[in-house]
Design a protein around this motif. Sequence first.
Motif, PDB file in Angstrom:
ATOM      1  N   MET A 228      38.877  29.742  39.625  1.00 11.34           N
ATOM      2  CA  MET A 228      37.978  29.956  38.498  1.00 11.34           C
ATOM      3  C   MET A 228      36.526  29.733  38.911  1.00 11.34           C
TER       4      MET A 228
ATOM      5  N   SER B 149      44.499  28.060  34.266  1.00  8.83           N
ATOM      6  CA  SER B 149      43.237  28.809  34.275  1.00  8.83           C
ATOM      7  C   SER B 149      42.343  28.396  33.110  1.00  8.83           C
TER       8      SER B 149
ATOM      9  N   GLU C 228      40.304  34.912  35.400  1.00 11.06           N
ATOM     10  CA  GLU C 228      39.274  35.167  36.408  1.00 11.06           C
ATOM     11  C   GLU C 228      38.863  36.639  36.410  1.00 11.06           C
TER      12      GLU C 228
END
Length: 390
Positions: free
Chosen positions: A198, A243, A341
């Motif tokens: 990330m 994430s 991402e």
Amino acid sequence: MLVQTLQASGVSFVGEKTQPVSRMSQFLGDGHPKAIVEVAFDSVKSNLAEITVDRRVSQLVGKNRRTKQITKLSFRYAIIEEDAVCFFANWSNLKHLEIRDTSFPASWSCELAKLSFLESVIVSGGSCNQDPKIFKDCKSLRNLKLANRGIDSNQLLELKGMLPAVDIELLASFDEPFEFRANRGALSVHDPVAYASMKRSLDRLHTTLASLEPPAKNRFLPPASEAQIANFEHQLGMPLHPSLRALFEIHNGQPSRVDELVTFEKLLSLSESLDNLNMERDASFDEIEIGFDFDPEYDWMNNPCLVGIGSSEADVTYVNNVTGRVYYAYEGLSYTFPKLENYFDAITEELQAGNFETDNGNVCLSGHMIEISSRWRDKLSSGEPQGKGK
């Protein structure tokens, strides 16, 4: 007799199948042409205020020979008295068990482990008392879904070690929230791999914003605290996807709508995301019977496993907290990116291509996310490099 016993208890049979009736069955008076294959002890759907299973009812159901055809059994807000017997322990074709906000007597634990044909189990709601470890000896089990059960990342790893052949999913749900201790920490843990991935995407984004002429003034908030992450996860009912946790560990949203990089998609703080979550749950309460049904891929905004990360009006960008996939909600839910991402990589590439407008030093992309994600996926399918910078 089975029908009469279940009806007297307020139980619904949600599935039936027709079967031929032999002459011998007709002679014995055992010739009902329909077999019950699904039974629901559901106080929400029942006409009774509350379904109660006592010793008498459990014994009558347990002794009935027609129960051998039942493949699915579910409980919701049912009261199981302590002296009730585990009436389904010998149901030889029971494959699916759903337990929602229902506590079982402690004596049932050993019986549950003996369910030799059981393939899937759902345990949902803070009012349940079933320890998922009781299913470790159930050799046929292949899928276990635990929703609003206070399971953290470390407990999940332990469970996976005990049930290596079982696909275990942690979910949020519309059932009763789990009551956490006042000092209970976050359910997720820092994931260095997810964080590094990330950070690479966000670093590229910040580098691109700084390289514009003049440099963009769009602002980002500092990281969320561990206490803020814990509070959000307790309300959500499950650990954040790696994430998502990585995103909030780097930026806890953006301060104002003027900072948004995509129209209607100001990055949300955890507090703002929680407000959106509660709004969706309140708005969709009447629709839950025909919606989610513990499918993490349920593609509508009232999926309780969706976490909003961007919004400034009615449009919302969501991340599925089970799969990590990104969706955009506007008059429906549209899939946009496989990973969070990728969302930031696509924004970076649009900026590098000059597809933006400037207002008082802040930049905002010219297109909406649906078309941006479409261009990004077209590049991906054509083999062009993604998210590498230019």
